[in-house]
Structure formats: C-alpha cells, structure tokens
Design a protein around this motif. Structure first.
Motif, PDB file in Angstrom:
ATOM      1  N   VAL A   1      16.260   5.425   2.984  1.00 32.66           N
ATOM      2  CA  VAL A   1      15.666   4.346   3.766  1.00 32.66           C
ATOM      3  C   VAL A   1      14.859   4.913   4.936  1.00 32.66           C
ATOM      4  CG1 VAL A   1      16.230   2.473   5.366  1.00 32.66           C
ATOM      5  CG2 VAL A   1      17.290   2.533   3.107  1.00 32.66           C
ATOM      6  N   LEU A   2      15.409   5.889   5.645  1.00 33.57           N
ATOM      7  CA  LEU A   2      14.689   6.461   6.787  1.00 33.57           C
ATOM      8  C   LEU A   2      13.423   7.179   6.332  1.00 33.57           C
ATOM      9  CD1 LEU A   2      17.651   7.748   8.997  1.00 33.57           C
ATOM     10  CD2 LEU A   2      16.179   5.758   9.423  1.00 33.57           C
ATOM     11  N   GLU A   3      13.519   7.860   5.206  1.00 40.82           N
ATOM     12  CA  GLU A   3      12.360   8.554   4.637  1.00 40.82           C
ATOM     13  C   GLU A   3      11.225   7.557   4.338  1.00 40.82           C
ATOM     14  OE1 GLU A   3      11.473  11.586   3.732  1.00 40.82           O
ATOM     15  OE2 GLU A   3       9.755  11.003   2.469  1.00 40.82           O
ATOM     16  N   MET A   4      11.564   6.476   3.656  1.00 40.04           N
ATOM     17  CA  MET A   4      10.541   5.495   3.271  1.00 40.04           C
ATOM     18  C   MET A   4      10.035   4.718   4.483  1.00 40.04           C
ATOM     19  SD  MET A   4       9.732   5.820   0.215  1.00 40.04           S
ATOM     20  CE  MET A   4      10.363   6.896  -1.073  1.00 40.04           C
ATOM     21  N   LEU A   5      10.915   4.504   5.433  1.00 41.71           N
ATOM     22  CA  LEU A   5      10.514   3.808   6.653  1.00 41.71           C
ATOM     23  C   LEU A   5       9.479   4.641   7.417  1.00 41.71           C
ATOM     24  CD1 LEU A   5      11.057   1.268   8.216  1.00 41.71           C
ATOM     25  CD2 LEU A   5      13.012   2.371   9.304  1.00 41.71           C
ATOM     26  N   GLY A   6       9.656   5.951   7.398  1.00 40.43           N
ATOM     27  CA  GLY A   6       8.687   6.834   8.047  1.00 40.43           C
ATOM     28  C   GLY A   6       7.308   6.698   7.432  1.00 40.43           C
ATOM     29  N   ARG A   7       7.266   6.617   6.111  1.00 41.27           N
ATOM     30  CA  ARG A   7       5.956   6.501   5.457  1.00 41.27           C
ATOM     31  C   ARG A   7       5.321   5.146   5.751  1.00 41.27           C
ATOM     32  NH1 ARG A   7       6.504   9.644  -0.247  1.00 41.27           N
ATOM     33  NH2 ARG A   7       8.341  10.865   0.306  1.00 41.27           N
TER      34      ARG A   7
ATOM     35  N   LEU B   1       1.322   1.718   8.686  1.00 40.41           N
ATOM     36  CA  LEU B   1       1.119   0.578   9.589  1.00 40.41           C
ATOM     37  C   LEU B   1       0.300   1.005  10.808  1.00 40.41           C
ATOM     38  CD1 LEU B   1       1.833  -2.419   9.967  1.00 40.41           C
ATOM     39  CD2 LEU B   1       3.824  -1.706  11.297  1.00 40.41           C
ATOM     40  N   THR B   2       0.557   2.216  11.283  1.00 42.29           N
ATOM     41  CA  THR B   2      -0.200   2.725  12.425  1.00 42.29           C
ATOM     42  C   THR B   2      -1.679   2.877  12.068  1.00 42.29           C
ATOM     43  OG1 THR B   2       1.781   3.889  13.136  1.00 42.29           O
ATOM     44  CG2 THR B   2      -0.292   4.590  14.123  1.00 42.29           C
ATOM     45  N   ALA B   3      -1.950   3.328  10.856  1.00 48.23           N
ATOM     46  CA  ALA B   3      -3.347   3.478  10.426  1.00 48.23           C
ATOM     47  C   ALA B   3      -4.047   2.120  10.378  1.00 48.23           C
ATOM     48  CB  ALA B   3      -3.404   4.159   9.057  1.00 48.23           C
ATOM     49  N   LEU B   4      -3.333   1.110   9.929  1.00 49.90           N
ATOM     50  CA  LEU B   4      -3.914  -0.224   9.831  1.00 49.90           C
ATOM     51  C   LEU B   4      -4.146  -0.816  11.229  1.00 49.90           C
ATOM     52  CD1 LEU B   4      -4.710  -1.653   7.317  1.00 49.90           C
ATOM     53  CD2 LEU B   4      -2.516  -2.798   7.261  1.00 49.90           C
ATOM     54  N   GLN B   5      -3.194  -0.543  12.100  1.00 47.73           N
ATOM     55  CA  GLN B   5      -3.321  -0.985  13.495  1.00 47.73           C
ATOM     56  C   GLN B   5      -4.587  -0.382  14.117  1.00 47.73           C
ATOM     57  OE1 GLN B   5       0.075   0.364  15.714  1.00 47.73           O
ATOM     58  NE2 GLN B   5      -0.148  -1.242  17.266  1.00 47.73           N
ATOM     59  N   ARG B   6      -4.810   0.896  13.848  1.00 39.75           N
ATOM     60  CA  ARG B   6      -5.996   1.557  14.373  1.00 39.75           C
ATOM     61  C   ARG B   6      -7.263   0.914  13.797  1.00 39.75           C
ATOM     62  NH1 ARG B   6      -5.477   6.546  12.383  1.00 39.75           N
ATOM     63  NH2 ARG B   6      -3.644   6.853  13.697  1.00 39.75           N
ATOM     64  N   ALA B   7      -7.233   0.585  12.499  1.00 37.67           N
ATOM     65  CA  ALA B   7      -8.414  -0.038  11.881  1.00 37.67           C
ATOM     66  C   ALA B   7      -8.727  -1.383  12.553  1.00 37.67           C
ATOM     67  CB  ALA B   7      -8.194  -0.225  10.379  1.00 37.67           C
TER      68      ALA B   7
ATOM     69  N   GLY C   1       0.829  -1.208   0.000  1.00 34.68           N
ATOM     70  CA  GLY C   1       0.000   0.000   0.000  1.00 34.68           C
ATOM     71  C   GLY C   1       0.859   1.253   0.000  1.00 34.68           C
ATOM     72  N   THR C   2       1.868   1.284   0.846  1.00 30.81           N
ATOM     73  CA  THR C   2       2.767   2.442   0.916  1.00 30.81           C
ATOM     74  C   THR C   2       3.404   2.694  -0.450  1.00 30.81           C
ATOM     75  OG1 THR C   2       3.313   1.861   3.212  1.00 30.81           O
ATOM     76  CG2 THR C   2       4.779   3.415   2.102  1.00 30.81           C
ATOM     77  N   ALA C   3       3.893   1.635  -1.067  1.00 28.77           N
ATOM     78  CA  ALA C   3       4.592   1.775  -2.345  1.00 28.77           C
ATOM     79  C   ALA C   3       3.664   2.243  -3.460  1.00 28.77           C
ATOM     80  CB  ALA C   3       5.243   0.444  -2.728  1.00 28.77           C
ATOM     81  N   SER C   4       2.372   1.947  -3.341  1.00 28.96           N
ATOM     82  CA  SER C   4       1.440   2.350  -4.399  1.00 28.96           C
ATOM     83  C   SER C   4       1.107   3.825  -4.338  1.00 28.96           C
ATOM     84  CB  SER C   4       0.109   1.590  -4.280  1.00 28.96           C
ATOM     85  OG  SER C   4       0.296   0.280  -3.870  1.00 28.96           O
ATOM     86  N   ASP C   5       1.380   4.445  -3.209  1.00 29.73           N
ATOM     87  CA  ASP C   5       0.882   5.804  -2.969  1.00 29.73           C
ATOM     88  C   ASP C   5       1.947   6.872  -2.974  1.00 29.73           C
ATOM     89  OD1 ASP C   5      -1.683   5.065  -2.769  1.00 29.73           O
ATOM     90  OD2 ASP C   5      -1.731   4.942  -0.584  1.00 29.73           O
TER      91      ASP C   5
END
Ligand SMILES: NC(=O)c1ccc[n+]([C@@H]2O[C@H](COP(=O)([O-])OP(=O)(O)OC[C@H]3O[C@@H](n4cnc5c(N)ncnc54)[C@H](OP(=O)(O)O)[C@@H]3O)[C@@H](O)[C@H]2O)c1
Ligand SMILES: NC(=O)c1ccc[n+]([C@@H]2O[C@H](COP(=O)([O-])OP(=O)(O)OC[C@H]3O[C@@H](n4cnc5c(N)ncnc54)[C@H](OP(=O)(O)O)[C@@H]3O)[C@@H](O)[C@H]2O)c1
Lengths: 301, 301
Positions: B244-250, B255-261, A198-202
């Motif tokens: 890597v740090l930039e993409m890891l942040g996204r 992942l946090t949004a999915l955890q909330r769902a 999902g991240t990579a698609s956006d």
C-alpha cells in the motif's frame, strides 16, 4: 413560466438531456438546437433531442426566450460572442457549465444587453455526445443558479421554474462559492480518479490486464469517473484553478497523515477516520442522491 | 467436486453471501456457520444464511470438508488457532480475506496438518453484517487463490471447482503478487476515498450539508466506497502495509505532476492524461466488470 421557445447550443449529454426533458415535462415548449459538428447535428435530429436542429447558430436562437449554452466551459465565451448579434434582446441567457465564476463573467461581457442567469445542474454521467442524453438526468438533482448581483428577478424566477419543471431542485449561490463547493464535491474527485487510473495504467509490476480483471474491488468506480469527457474536464480545471488547487492542498495534507498512520501501524487512527466517513454516506442516501440497494441494481439485469 | 459439508466462520457480507450462494448453486452441499456475535448468529439463522447456525465454533466445523474463514483479516490468525483442535484433518482450509500474504502465513502456522488454499473473491459492496449478503455477489467476478508452494493439487482443484460453482472465475496467484495487484485495484482506491470524504467533512468554508446536497457531481461514488466496514479496512491496511505504501508513493507523484499542470495552466497535459484513462474503462465494461448503461439503472426504480 412564460418561456415558450428554448434554444440549446451544444447537443451532447447535457444539451441532449435538456432537450429530451423539455419534450417530456414541458411539451408545450418549442425547442431549437445547434451544435458545431455536423455529425452531432444529424444524430441529434435522428434522436429528436430538440424539435428543430438548425445548421447555423443564428437561426437556432432567432426567436428564443431562453438560450442555454451546453458546450464545454472553455468554449462558452467564444460561442456567446459569435452569436451575440443573432440573439434577441428579450432572450434570457443561461448555461450548464460546471464552473461558474469565469463563465458568468464571460457571458455578461459577451451579452451585455441580455439577462444572464448562469446555471449548473449537478447531474451527469461519464458519457458524452448526442447519444448520451436521457430525460430523467435532472430528476431529484440540484441545479445551482449563480446570477450576478443586479440580475432581473423575473429572469431568475423564470429560469428557476424551468429547472424545477425538468425535475430539479433549485438553489441560488454566489458564483465563487459555487466554485469552491464543486471543487470538493466534483472537481477534486474527478482529478483523483483520473490520477489513480493513470497511475494504475503505468505500472511495470502489475499489468494492465490484471488491473482490469480485478477492478471490482473499488477501482472500477474510479474508472467510471475517469472516463468522463477530456475536453470538458480540461476546461473545468483551467477555469476553476484556484479553488481546485486550494482543495487539493487540503486533500494532500490529509492523505499524508493517513500514510503516516499506516507506516506507524496506528490502527486506531485508521479506524477512527474510517468510522467518521460513514455518516456522510448515510445522509446522501437519505436525501435521495444515491442508491443503497445491496446489489446496486445488478439483480435488475 | 467432492465437498459435501462447508463450515463458514463469520456470517457477515462475505460469509452470508457464500452461504446463500451455496444454497442457490450447490443445494446438495450442507452448510454450517458460526459468528462471534450472538445477534449476528440469530439474524443469520432468521435469514437462512447457512443450514445450521451453531453457538460454538467447534460444533460448526466438526465434520466439515471445507472451512472458510470470513472474518476480518486481523482476526483470522486468532480464530484459526482457537479452532485448530476442533477442525478435522480432512478439512480443506480457506478464507476470503482481502490481503493474502499475512493471512496465508497465519493459516499455515495455525493449522499445519490441513491443506490450506487461501482465497480472495474480488467482489464486495460497502455494506456489512448478516443482512448484507446476497447469492449473486460472486457471479462474473474473479476469485484469486494463493495456495503456498507444495499445497496438495487436489485441494486446489476442489476449492477452484467450489468457487466456479458459485459463479466466479478462478485464478491462481502468488500471495505477494496478489497483495501488490489489490493494493492498486482496491486498497489505494479505498484509502483515497476515505481521505477525500474525511477532507470534505472538515472544511469550514464549505458546509457538510452542501457537500451532501451536491454530491452527485462525483463525490457520492467516493462516499459509497468510504462507507465500507472500518474494522475490515483497518486490518487490510495493517496487513498489506508495504504494498500500500509503495503504490501510494506512485499515486502521490502522479498527483503532484497533475497539480503542477493545473498551476501552469498546461491544458494539453491535462487533456492527454484525461484521454489515456478512457481506454481502461472500455476494457472493464467489455469484460463484464461494470455496467455502462447511461442511467446506471436509475430507470429501473
Ligand atoms: N458531463 C457531465 O457530467 C456534466 C454535468 C454538469 C454540467 N456539465 C457541463 O455541461 C457542458 C456540456 O458538457 P457535456 O457533458 O454535455 O459534453 P458533450 O456531451 O461533449 O457535449 C458538448 C457538445 O458541445 C459541442 N460543442 C463544442 N464546442 C462547440 C461550439 N463552439 N459550438 C457549438 N457546439 C460546440 C460539442 O460538439 P462536438 O460534436 O464537436 O464535440 C458537443 O456536442 C459543459 O460545460 C460541462 O461542464 C457536464
Ligand atoms: N466487504 C467486501 O467488500 C469484501 C470483499 C472481499 C473480501 N472481503 C473480506 O471478507 C472478510 C469478511 O468481510 P465482510 O465484508 O464479510 O465483513 P462483515 O460483514 O463485517 O462480516 C465479518 C463477520 O465476522 C465476524 N467476526 C469478527 N471477528 C470474529 C471472530 N473472532 N470469530 C467469529 N466471527 C467473527 C463479525 O462479527 P460481528 O457480528 O461481531 O461484527 C462479522 O459478522 C474480510 O476478511 C474481508 O477482508 C470483504
């Protein structure tokens, strides 16, 4: 094994594979099947996933010794309730659902007069539907049974023998423990894979076509997992919520530690973790749960 | 292509595969090779990874038209500096490193008199060392070239033709953009895989043997990636830190949004994401970057 008639409810990847595996490894056993969708029933009949595809569930289960629910875990309770009147008292009830505590309880409540032996064959692919099944799916794979306390031992022995006949190795486990183990070995990996895809698609700075082209660097393995059936996985996360959130918490802690190591350029911490993780891979290959050929079978094409 | 002699420095998975691919697809081209480790050199000679394995780097590069560094990215600068005096001015310099901005700069500084055309074939396995290589590794895979501005166009054309001859599809890209794209399609997937395998190894309530037994539910695919060479990956994260740090942040945000769902039992949000991610998989298979067979080749055994 005294099971002579098996009814399969839900004729997708799992139901179809069970039917085809019975035809191959237990040819003396008669199979009937039902699926909610007429298209799936037709395709199941064409592929011969079961001996007889019925147009209503009651006919499919009428004379069964074993009824196996192969529908998404969120649908099992309703399906079992609807069929309760038609299922003979002699029939052992089982399923293949990927989460077990919620399903075991739902089956026991819906069918209080039957022996219930919930099962989870830890085998699958990312494909679904009546064209996805194949008879070797369970070969060399573990099938976990989670019978509630007090279940008739004969019923457990019957279901064990059934799965062993299809090529699986059987293990008994408490349903709650199953859900914790599978949260780690299956549910969190799927959740993470769905997330990164999902991240990579956006992204704006990297195009979707670049993501696809350069996927062979690791990403493509995640897309395979993230192509799994959305209904099935929605149901898994809703029915195994607590264990998933617990394991996700631990994963996130570890990821944060690794992020810090990268930020601080702590090469030793990175090297140490990357070394530790190799041992598990070796064991998985030794135990026949994956393939170590250097080209992953690419040369077979 | 006018390249007649290729020197390969580092005879592991990538170096060995380049050597074997040349023997198969460009048999008229002579290959020499060098590796820091005597054991690797001996094994490379036994397997015939290159035509001549030399015991010192200077001999290996003495008459080369193309020198390819196939060592971990953290070692490239040192190796290039050490060999600078021995490398003929006519030689085009290239590499196969997984991160490109840092490597390109290091090569340009170490070898100011040579044409430098950095390359990254997006192809690999989790194995390493002189026994891991095979000639088909690059077939149907992309190879990204990141020549700095002002590089001799003839040198770029030579290196492009070389990789195409080995079966790869070639693309030119800015080094910084390469590093961002590969952070998503390769580096973050590896980081996540290393993390989850580490998390799973350290649980108290789930044993390591359970993790191994039930790995076929998704986890085993992560262990494959997390079995990759620790030195190589430490170097990748240290040399591509920012992207890597930039993409890891996204990724972490998503992942946090999915955890909330999951916590809120928002089945619709889960279903929507799980549906969106399927399209990418389809494109990857259509473009030949993975295999969609239902049994992943298990039937070939
Ligand atoms: N996929 C895996 O890797 C895997 C591995 C182990 C266990 N499991 C478990 O296996 C079960 C089935 O998954 P699957 O992968 O086989 O999915 P699938 O291929 O989508 O098959 C499920 C089938 O059940 C049908 N169905 C849905 N609701 C129904 C209902 N109310 N009555 C009758 N049929 C109904 C679906 O019909 P439609 O034609 O209408 O969709 C579909 O044909 C799930 O519980 C899953 O957790 C899956
Ligand atoms: N693996 C992949 O999937 C993949 C994919 C694309 C690109 N790459 C890139 O390919 C490069 C090589 O990776 P690999 O997978 O081929 O690793 P590998 O199998 O470990 O091979 C690297 C080889 O380089 C040797 N080496 C290390 N330092 C050296 C030095 N100073 N001088 C000479 N030789 C030296 C190593 O020797 P020892 O025998 O002493 O270890 C080893 O034989 C890396 O830059 C990596 O980023 C890898």
């Amino acid at each position: 094994m005294t099971i002579e008639r098996v009814a399969i409810i839900g004729l997708g990847l799992l139901g179809g594979s069970v039917g085809l595996a019975i035809a191959e490894y237990l040819p003396q056993v008669a199979t009937t099947g039902y699926d909610a969708s007429p298209e799936t029933r037709q395709r199941a009949a064409e592929r011969g996933l079961v001996g007889t595809v019925h147009d209503n569930a009651a006919d499919a289960v009428a004379d069964a010794d074993l009824v196996i629910f192969c529908v998404p875990v969120g649908a099992i309770a309703d399906v079992a309730r609807e069929m309760a009147a038609a299922i003979p008292a002699k029939a052992i009830i089982s399923d293949v659902g990927s989460s077990k505590a919620a399903v075991s309880q739902a089956l026991a409540e819906a069918l209080p007069n039957n022996a219930v032996v919930p099962a989870h064959p830890v085998a699958g692919t990312e494909r679904s539907g009546p064209d996805a099944g194949f008879p070797a799916l369970f070969r060399q794979r573990w099938c976990i049974l989670t019978p509630p306390e007090g279940t008739d031992p004969d019923a457990i022995a019957e279901v064990s023998a059934f799965w062993e006949a299809l090529g699986a190795k059987v293990e008994l486990m408490d349903a709650a423990h199953h859900d914790l183990v599978l949260a780690v070995t299956s549910h969190i990996p799927h959740l993470i894979a769905y997330t990164i895809v999902g991240t990579a698609s956006d992204l704006e700075d990297v195009t979707r076509s670049e993501v696809i082209k350069y996927s062979a660097g690791g990403f493509r393995d995640f897309t395979r997992i993230a192509a799994s059936d959305p209904t099935m996985w929605r149901d898994v996360f809703l029915t195994n919520r607590e264990a998933v959130l617990e394991m996700l918490g631990r994963f996130t802690e570890d990821l944060t530690a690794l992020q810090r190591a990268i930020r601080r350029e702590d090469g030793q911490a990175l090297f140490d973790l990357f070394t530790r993780t190799r041992a598990i891979r070796r064991s998985i290959i030794e135990q026949g749960q994956d393939d170590a050929r250097p080209d992953f079978g690419r040369g077979d094409h």
